[in-house]
Design a protein around this motif. Structure first.
Motif, PDB file in Angstrom:
ATOM      1  N   HIS A   1       0.840  -1.192   0.000  1.00 54.54           N
ATOM      2  CA  HIS A   1       0.000   0.000   0.000  1.00 54.54           C
ATOM      3  C   HIS A   1       0.878   1.246   0.000  1.00 54.54           C
ATOM      4  O   HIS A   1       1.666   1.459   0.927  1.00 54.54           O
TER       5      HIS A   1
ATOM      6  N   THR B   1      -1.494  -0.920  -3.897  1.00 52.40           N
ATOM      7  CA  THR B   1      -2.753  -0.228  -3.645  1.00 52.40           C
ATOM      8  C   THR B   1      -2.451   1.191  -3.179  1.00 52.40           C
ATOM      9  O   THR B   1      -1.334   1.499  -2.747  1.00 52.40           O
TER      10      THR B   1
ATOM     11  N   LEU C   1      -7.789  -1.952   3.715  1.00 53.36           N
ATOM     12  CA  LEU C   1      -8.155  -0.757   2.948  1.00 53.36           C
ATOM     13  C   LEU C   1      -9.362  -0.063   3.563  1.00 53.36           C
ATOM     14  O   LEU C   1      -9.432   1.167   3.589  1.00 53.36           O
TER      15      LEU C   1
END
Length: 169
Positions: free
Chosen positions: A78, A114, A145
């Protein structure tokens, strides 16, 4: 341009980059983004110590022009923040940093990258779509998330439309 791991001596420069880059949100009516404090040195140090912070510079001795920090979240890497100083914009610096994050993710056996970003800011979601990210639907969001989005909402970022995005590796 080179991409290198961030050093402890880079961290205050990363804050300067964040502050300068925030100013480009002001003309979009997003003064709160421009006025937001940059990440604390302690937070940046956490990424650096984990080996998940990189800077872009013109050469080994030059000051950082941009940075990226990331961490593993639910099997993907991420990207918490990628910021380019406005003076270095439109030179492929951000894309080079994302490529370095992708290499790190592959080395760690992660399946994708991400990030979360603003949907209507040209150098945010539209830019990431151009470099291979896709918008995730609500049902595609992982628990991590969802947690990141909740923290962003609590911080007030949902005053403007946001989206989670992913790029497969």
């Amino acid at each position: 341009m080179i991409i290198r791991p961030a050093t402890a001596s880079d961290l205050t420069r990363l804050q300067e980059i964040e502050t300068a880059a925030g100013e480009i949100f002001r003309p979009l009516g997003m003064a709160a983004i421009a006025d937001d404090e940059p990440p604390a040195v302690e937070e940046l140090e956490r990424y650096r110590a984990a080996g998940h912070a990189w800077v872009a510079a013109d050469d080994d001795a030059g000051p950082a022009l941009a940075y990226l920090v990331a961490e593993a979240v639910d099997g993907a890497f991420h990207i918490e923040q990628v910021t380019v100083h406005p003076d270095a914009a439109r030179r492929g610096v951000g894309q080079a940093l994302v490529a370095r994050a992708a290499d790190c993710a592959r080395d760690q056996g992660l399946t994708g990258l991400t990030l979360t970003t603003f949907t209507d800011v040209p150098w945010n979601a539209p830019y990431y779509e151009r470099i291979g990210f896709r918008r995730l639907t609500e049902v595609e969001l992982t628990p991590g998330l969802r947690g990141i989005r909740a923290a962003e909402a609590e911080h007030g970022l949902d005053r403007w439309p946001r989206v989670c995005m992913r790029r497969e590796l």
